[in-house]
Enzyme design. Structure first.
Site, PDB file in Angstrom:
ATOM      1  CG  HIS A 530      -1.807   1.193   1.321  1.00 29.07           C
ATOM      2  ND1 HIS A 530      -3.114   1.202   0.884  1.00 29.07           N
ATOM      3  CD2 HIS A 530      -1.580   2.452   1.792  1.00 29.07           C
ATOM      4  CE1 HIS A 530      -3.641   2.393   1.074  1.00 29.07           C
ATOM      5  NE2 HIS A 530      -2.727   3.171   1.633  1.00 29.07           N
ATOM      6  CD  GLU A 531       1.785   3.690   3.732  1.00 29.38           C
ATOM      7  OE1 GLU A 531       2.098   4.763   3.176  1.00 29.38           O
ATOM      8  OE2 GLU A 531       0.733   3.550   4.383  1.00 29.38           O
ATOM      9  CG  HIS A 534       0.641   6.589  -0.853  1.00 28.07           C
ATOM     10  ND1 HIS A 534      -0.450   7.201  -1.424  1.00 28.07           N
ATOM     11  CD2 HIS A 534       0.187   6.001   0.281  1.00 28.07           C
ATOM     12  CE1 HIS A 534      -1.517   6.982  -0.670  1.00 28.07           C
ATOM     13  NE2 HIS A 534      -1.154   6.261   0.367  1.00 28.07           N
ATOM     14  CG  HIS A 537       0.482   8.670  -7.583  1.00 28.08           C
ATOM     15  ND1 HIS A 537      -0.670   9.085  -6.935  1.00 28.08           N
ATOM     16  CD2 HIS A 537       0.369   9.155  -8.846  1.00 28.08           C
ATOM     17  CE1 HIS A 537      -1.429   9.755  -7.777  1.00 28.08           C
ATOM     18  NE2 HIS A 537      -0.815   9.826  -8.933  1.00 28.08           N
TER      19      HIS A 537
END
EC number: 3.4.24.59
Length: 761
Positions: A530-531, A534, A537
């Site tokens: 999940h992290e 980021h 991105h």
């Protein structure tokens, strides 16, 4: 169609990446200390004060230049306003964001204190700039000008609109005296928010210990050794527990006696009037600020530039989800009730007993065990060392997006703790496109606020900076030291030179020892992926402008890439490409993957309903109006009674531990909203018919289909590369395609309803 060679385990050999995370690193060779994160000004804590003065001086010069642009005889100066505003934002945020990292992760109190001071100074300075009529008027003049032969590009117009929204949300059109109120309320909210976050991160107040009378009786179900280890008031007195402690969690999960669990729950969630006051004062300050801005509520302010647009749209979305999910959540609770009935020996009623908040974890543990043939599953953690997971991530990203991780040794002083690892992110042409610092391992004194992603520096184009017109004399910064400016680097397929992004990931994944690596449980693995969503991105979303780079996009869009990463890690086909035992190198057995995934889905409706409740609470708190009284505990209890499936507990105030109320004020629904969009993109681009049993197929062809470069390129080109530089509704519509894509791209009420239906499906 883009195709890569068939996936094999040989192709996924970990190389140098796994040892970079799975073995203790040797200390860097003796040398003069390098600056923190290799940023030249960050040589010592006392370097932050001159950096602050330098930043303000440079910002003042840019402000004066921008404000004077409409009266400048050369129209080209007006044409530069958007670029110069973006430079101004970068000058300030480059220091503010770095200080946000330092004050949260650095173990040296001198660094933390210096970062706190710089952070406060520059945030207050930025709040004042947000009410600068000179900047606003120059921007309005710029977007109103036609600039024949050289009009503003779509990217510049998007950046300009972002700045205009920021100004207008700061009450720029209000009289000067009212604008001063905006600054005052904003400063108050900043201060209260930081206090609230520090309380939430610290966990329950430990001032009053939890007392467990007759622990030998009440703590049945726990080992006698554990019970004997608990401190006592006196030899035969009650056992004493720190609220929220590991011991309290063990009792809440494993004590058979309901009274013991009740005492622990209430003791860990008890109302702390000081903390409640801070939360309620912060919420009232936000309502006052909304009133200053001419809005009814803070939710109206916060949502004006989000995908959802209005509180009404959010409430409709959440209410429909709550209505749909409540029966399934109630069915999950009924399963727990049946287990409680079996353990309640003295029960005489034919009705199922009530499951209280203090029962949930205890019976959830029993329910999970009941799903397994032998009451437990072999652990999957030996198959997921941090290095193995990082290697799998790198190869997955290489196949999807053409980027990979390169382990890099750090210089002495470059990181805040020896356990921090550095990764350079590389493109397919061997060019570095960014840096990720991984602060993944436990250490004494490390803040335990959970996993986080920090953007230390955003990408932007720098070779076309018109800095010669800033009006600063030669040598103006000689006595202030170096700034954060860089020369920039060329990127494949892009014109000009770019400032490369720097991000930091922090987690708490155990420690690396000579005897073995840190091993990840399932939740840890999800957190890492999940992290990293980021971070990727930020790496791919390298736009010309700082203000729309990477994760600088709408709050209800920013979680999309991260939640999509969770779908990949939930695919047995993907896991089978890299999960290997850290000692034997044997692959993770597919039936074991499937069993753990099935277990992870148990009681999922109850968990989703809890998230819906939290999002509704966030909306209710931020829907109070100017002058209204607020009893935050009453609001939370009423919401649980009306919408929840587990009754509220009087005398508790869990809401003071809900730290997202500050950072996500009125936008906590974003997790659910982006989960709906991510699910649709996953099924459209990557799963493509491999849902249900088909998704469990673990032959190489299944992994190739899911890790398809075609799907990765579509998501990269239509979503990731834009950062916040394009309307998010248009990005979602583009990547979904077809009739649904056309409908959702409009971003209207029907688009919101469509996303809601995706979540329900």
């Amino acid at each position: 169609m883009l195709r890569l060679p068939r996936i094999t385990r040989r192709a996924l050999s970990s190389g140098a990446l796994a040892p970079h995370f799975d073995r203790p690193l040797p200390p860097p060779p003796p040398a003069p200390p390098a600056p923190l994160c290799a940023l030249p000004p960050l040589t010592a804590p006392d370097a932050l004060a001159p950096l602050t003065r330098r930043t303000v001086r440079h910002a003042d010069a840019l402000v004066a230049r921008i404000a004077a642009a409409p009266a400048h005889p050369d129209p080209a100066e007006l044409r530069r306003v958007v670029k110069n505003l973006d430079r101004l934002s970068d000058v300030l945020c480059g220091v503010i964001d770095m200080c946000e990292l330092v004050r949260n992760v650095h173990p040296d109190p001198h660094w933390v204190a210096a970062a706190e001071k710089t952070y406060e100074t520059l945030c207050s300075f930025m709040n004042q700039l947000n009410t600068s009529t000179g900047l606003y008027d120059a921007l309005v003049a710029t977007v109103s000008h036609t600039f024949p032969g050289n009009p503003l590009s779509p990217a510049e117009l998007r950046v300009a609109q972002t700045f205009l929204s920021d100004f207008e949300r700061s009450g720029i059109q209000l009289p000067p005296g009212v604008r001063a109120k905006f600054v005052r309320h904003s400063d108050n909210i900043l201060s209260l928010g930081r206090t609230f976050l520090s309380f939430a991160a610290a966990g329950p107040s430990a001032d009053t210990p939890i007392e467990i009378p007759e622990p030998e009786v009440l703590l049945a179900g726990l080992s006698s050794k554990f019970v004997a280890s608990l401190p006592r008031k006196k030899r035969k007195g009650p056992a004493l527990l720190a609220p929220g402690s590991w011991e309290a969690q063990m009792i809440g999960r494993y004590a058979d006696n309901e009274e013991a669990r009740r005492l622990v729950y209430i003791g860990s969630m008890r109302e702390d009037k000081d903390r409640v006051y801070v939360l309620e004062t912060m919420l009232k300050e936000r309502a006052e600020l909304a009133h200053v801005l001419g809005k009814e509520t803070w939710a109206d302010v916060a949502l004006s530039d989000k995908m959802a647009k209005t509180p009404q749209n959010v409430l409709q979305f959440l209410t429909s989800l709550a209505t749909h999910h409540r029966p399934s959540a109630a069915a999950d609770v009924a399963a727990l009730q049946r287990l409680k009935a079996l353990s309640t020996v003295s029960r005489t009623s034919s009705q199922l007993p009530t499951v209280h908040a203090w029962d949930r974890d205890h019976y959830a543990e029993q329910y999970a065990a009941s799903l397994l043939p032998n009451g437990s599953l072999p652990s999957i953690t030996p198959y997921f060392s941090v290095g193995t997971a990082m290697s799998g991530l790198s190869h997955m990203l290489s196949r999807l997006y053409g980027i990979s991780f390169k382990p890099v040794s750090v210089a002495h002083g470059e990181v805040w703790h020896p356990s921090v690892r550095r990764l350079d992110v590389m493109d397919e042409h061997g060019k570095r496109i960014g840096v990720i610092y991984c602060d993944l391992f436990s250490r004494p004194g490390k803040p335990s606020a959970g996993a986080a992603h920090y953007t230390v520096r955003c990408s932007r184009r720098v070779d076309d900076d018109p800095s010669e017109g800033d009006g600063l004399p030669p040598g103006w910064d000689q006595h202030l030291g170096k700034g954060m400016e860089v020369q920039g680097e060329a990127l494949h397929g892009k014109e000009g030179k770019y400032q490369l992004p720097i991000v930091v990931l922090t987690t708490d994944f155990g420690t690396v020892e000579e005897s073995g690596p840190a091993l990840l449980g399932w939740n840890d693995l999800e957190t890492l992926f999940h992290e990293m969503g980021h971070a990727i991105h930020s790496m791919i979303g390298q736009t010309e402008f700082h203000n729309v780079s990477g994760t600088r996009c709408a709050t209800d869009f920013v979680e999309l890439p991260s939640i999509l990463m969770e779908h990949f890690i939930s695919s047995p086909a993907v896991l089978s490409t890299f999960a290997t035992h850290y000692t034997t190198n044997e692959p993770l057995p597919i039936p074991l993957i499937q069993a753990h995934l099935q277990l992870d889905q148990s009681l999922k409706a109850l968990e989703t309903h809890s998230q819906i409740l939290m999002a509704l609470l966030d909306q209710k708190y931020h829907s109070i109006k100017h002058g209204e009284q607020l009893d935050s505990t009453r609001v939370w209890n009423e919401l649980q009674s009306q919408v929840g499936v587990i009754p509220p507990v009087r005398g508790t105030a869990w809401q003071t531990q809900f730290g997202h109320l500050y950072g996500y004020g009125a936008t906590y629904y974003s997790y659910l909203f982006d989960r709906a969009i991510a699910g649709k993109i996953w099924s459209s681009l990557f799963a493509r018919g491999r849902t249900g049993p088909a998704a469990a197929n673990h032959d190489p062809a299944a992994a190739e289909d899911i890790l398809s470069r075609e799907g990765g390129e579509a998501f990269k080109e239509k979503v990731l590369k834009w950062g916040g530089g394009r309307d998010p509704w248009e990005m979602v519509g583009d990547v979904i395609g077809g009739a649904e894509g056309e409908q959702v791209a409009k971003g209207d009420e029907k688009a919101m309803e469509l996303v809601g239906r995706w979540m329900i499906k």
